[in-house]
Write an enzyme that holds these catalytic residues in place. Structure first.
Site, short mmCIF file in Angstrom:
data_model
loop_
_atom_site.label_atom_id
_atom_site.label_comp_id
_atom_site.label_asym_id
_atom_site.label_seq_id
_atom_site.Cartn_x
_atom_site.Cartn_y
_atom_site.Cartn_z
N ILE A 168 0.84 -1.19 0.00
CA ILE A 168 0.00 0.00 0.00
C ILE A 168 0.88 1.25 0.00
O ILE A 168 1.98 1.23 0.53
CB ILE A 168 -0.96 -0.03 1.22
CG1 ILE A 168 -1.93 1.15 1.21
CG2 ILE A 168 -0.22 -0.16 2.52
CD1 ILE A 168 -3.05 1.06 2.25
N CYS A 169 0.37 2.31 -0.60
CA CYS A 169 0.98 3.63 -0.62
C CYS A 169 2.24 3.64 -1.47
O CYS A 169 2.19 3.39 -2.67
CB CYS A 169 1.23 4.11 0.81
SG CYS A 169 1.61 5.87 0.95
N ALA A 170 3.39 3.92 -0.90
CA ALA A 170 4.64 3.92 -1.65
C ALA A 170 5.19 2.51 -1.84
O ALA A 170 5.97 2.26 -2.76
CB ALA A 170 5.68 4.79 -0.94
#
Length: 184
Positions: free
Chosen positions: A102-104
């Protein structure tokens, strides 16, 4: 029962790490927090310290059905720099087992060449690092054995998607959403 490892490195995004732990444990999954930082206590991006269940060197590499990488900075960089972890993620993926980020953190999959031809998403502005992927902008994207998500605001969607995949029953995720008063 399904088994999950969620990996923590210094600077991890707390909500992205702990939301899947919470949702999956509520559903009866065996979820273990694993520190790659050499210490049981790992400090997140917002200076919240979390005690891991295991150090990376103590894990059973065959235990997990799914490996989860939370984002955050410098957490994502620290995960990427942990060669034993990136080797495990690649091995897990090559065995057809599920990996999620998730995210980066989905950029780690890109850098490991695990996204070639797959649909994937990540934190806005980092799409160029999803090397080989068909970039998508939905909150959560699953393509075969890879699940990716955009960021802290999609942590519940991400967690419910993992629950749906692990339970192989959409009703389980919908029931959990109702229990935590979340509308999907």
């Amino acid at each position: 029962m399904k088994n999950v490892y969620v990996f923590l490195a210094t600077g991890f995004e707390e909500i992205e790490a702990l939301t899947p732990v919470d949702i999956l444990r509520r559903a009866g999954m065996d979820v273990r927090l694993v520190s790659v930082s050499g210490s049981e206590t790992v400090k997140g991006a917002r200076n919240i310290e979390v005690k891991a269940d295991l150090l990376f060197d103590d894990i059973d590499k065959d235990f997990a059905d799914i490996l989860v990488l939370p984002g955050g900075m410098p957490g994502t960089t620290n995960l990427m720099n942990c060669k034993p972890l990136t080797e495990l993620v690649t091995e897990h993926y090559n065995k057809g087992k599920h990996i999620a980020a998730i995210c980066a953190a989905p950029t780690i999959f890109g850098k490991l060449n695990l996204l070639k031809g797959k649909n994937a998403t990540c934190y806005p502005g980092m799409e160029d690092e999803l090397i080989g992927a068909n970039v998508r902008y939905e909150s959560v994207v699953t393509d075969s054995n890879v699940t990716t998500s955009r960021g802290m605001g999609t942590a519940i969607d991400f967690s419910l998607e993992l629950l749906k995949l692990m339970s192989e029953d959409k009703n389980t995720a919908n029931n959990m959403a109702d229990k935590v008063v979340y509308k999907i």
